[in-house]
Design an enzyme around this catalytic site. Sequence first.
Site, short mmCIF file in Angstrom:
data_model
loop_
_atom_site.label_atom_id
_atom_site.label_comp_id
_atom_site.label_asym_id
_atom_site.label_seq_id
_atom_site.Cartn_x
_atom_site.Cartn_y
_atom_site.Cartn_z
N GLU A 99 0.84 -1.20 0.00
CA GLU A 99 0.00 0.00 0.00
C GLU A 99 0.87 1.24 0.00
OE1 GLU A 99 -2.84 1.26 -0.26
OE2 GLU A 99 -4.45 0.10 0.65
N ASP A 100 0.41 2.29 -0.65
CA ASP A 100 1.11 3.58 -0.59
C ASP A 100 0.95 4.16 0.82
OD1 ASP A 100 -1.64 3.96 -0.92
OD2 ASP A 100 -1.45 5.52 -2.43
N ASP A 103 -4.59 5.21 5.86
CA ASP A 103 -5.15 6.39 6.53
C ASP A 103 -6.15 5.93 7.59
OD1 ASP A 103 -6.38 8.74 7.23
OD2 ASP A 103 -6.96 9.33 5.23
N PHE A 152 -2.10 15.72 4.89
CA PHE A 152 -2.38 15.18 3.57
C PHE A 152 -1.13 15.34 2.72
CE2 PHE A 152 -3.80 15.15 -0.81
CZ PHE A 152 -4.59 14.02 -0.81
N ARG A 165 1.03 12.58 -8.88
CA ARG A 165 1.59 11.24 -8.66
C ARG A 165 3.03 11.11 -9.16
NH1 ARG A 165 -2.58 7.81 -7.11
NH2 ARG A 165 -4.60 8.14 -8.09
P1 IMP Z 1 -7.88 4.33 3.90
O1 IMP Z 1 -8.86 3.27 3.46
O2 IMP Z 1 -8.57 5.45 4.62
O3 IMP Z 1 -6.74 3.76 4.71
O4 IMP Z 1 -7.32 5.04 2.61
C1 IMP Z 1 -6.28 4.51 1.86
C2 IMP Z 1 -6.16 5.17 0.51
O5 IMP Z 1 -6.55 6.56 0.55
C3 IMP Z 1 -4.72 5.20 0.06
O6 IMP Z 1 -4.37 4.02 -0.63
C4 IMP Z 1 -4.64 6.44 -0.80
O7 IMP Z 1 -5.03 6.14 -2.12
C5 IMP Z 1 -5.67 7.37 -0.19
N1 IMP Z 1 -5.03 8.35 0.72
C6 IMP Z 1 -5.10 8.37 2.08
N2 IMP Z 1 -4.40 9.41 2.59
C7 IMP Z 1 -3.87 10.06 1.54
C8 IMP Z 1 -2.99 11.22 1.42
O8 IMP Z 1 -2.54 11.86 2.39
N3 IMP Z 1 -2.65 11.56 0.14
C9 IMP Z 1 -3.08 10.91 -0.97
N4 IMP Z 1 -3.89 9.83 -0.89
C10 IMP Z 1 -4.27 9.39 0.34
#
Ligand code: IMP
Length: 178
Positions: A99-100, A103, A152, A165
């Site tokens: 995963e990148d 959050d 963010f 990106r």
């Molecule tokens: P989660 O399900 O809330 O953990 O969200 C995960 C996904 O949200 C990541 O794989 C990203 O694509 C996107 N995301 C969450 N935080 C950021 C951020 O700070 N910048 C850009 N994309 C984010």
Amino acid sequence: MKIKDLEFKKFIPADKIEKRIASLAKQINKDYADRTPLFLPVLNGSFMFTSDLLKDIELLCRVSFVKISSYAGTNSTGQFKTLIGHDESLFGLDILIVEDIVDTGLTLQKIMEDLKDRGAKSVEAIALFRKKDAREKSIEVKYVGFELEDEFILGYGLDYDGLGRNYRDVYKTLTSTQ
Ligand code: IMP
């Protein structure tokens, strides 16, 4: 740097990211020395991370991408759909989700549950970034590159409304997104 309505400033330079990834790869090479893992990167955000990480992986391994859509703008919606899934058998495989950023952790939790249900032998995750929210909820991420607060970020694969990106460095917002 301004993208749409937000101001960003440089946060983590490319050379620091590169060094951190090399050390994560070293740890994975050690932990999976006797296994042939399947790396499962989650598109789109993890493409750059995956490319650099895998160049440092010395194991015999497989790679297959999945694509999940869960985000609009800077706030996690908690709603997602699988756009591209892994359709081969996962039975008996040691899977490492790439995963990148984690959050809320909702995306990762959903993918992990799905893979376990489909008979994977082990399912672990590697994330380049993990935010405070996921940390507080104890979302299981075995390998984490950088721990963040609530900021963010964009660059190195991560986007703001589809933009940014391509940058090799990581930037963060100057203004609050909450
Ligand atoms: P989660 O399900 O809330 O953990 O969200 C995960 C996904 O949200 C990541 O794989 C990203 O694509 C996107 N995301 C969450 N935080 C950021 C951020 O700070 N910048 C850009 N994309 C984010």
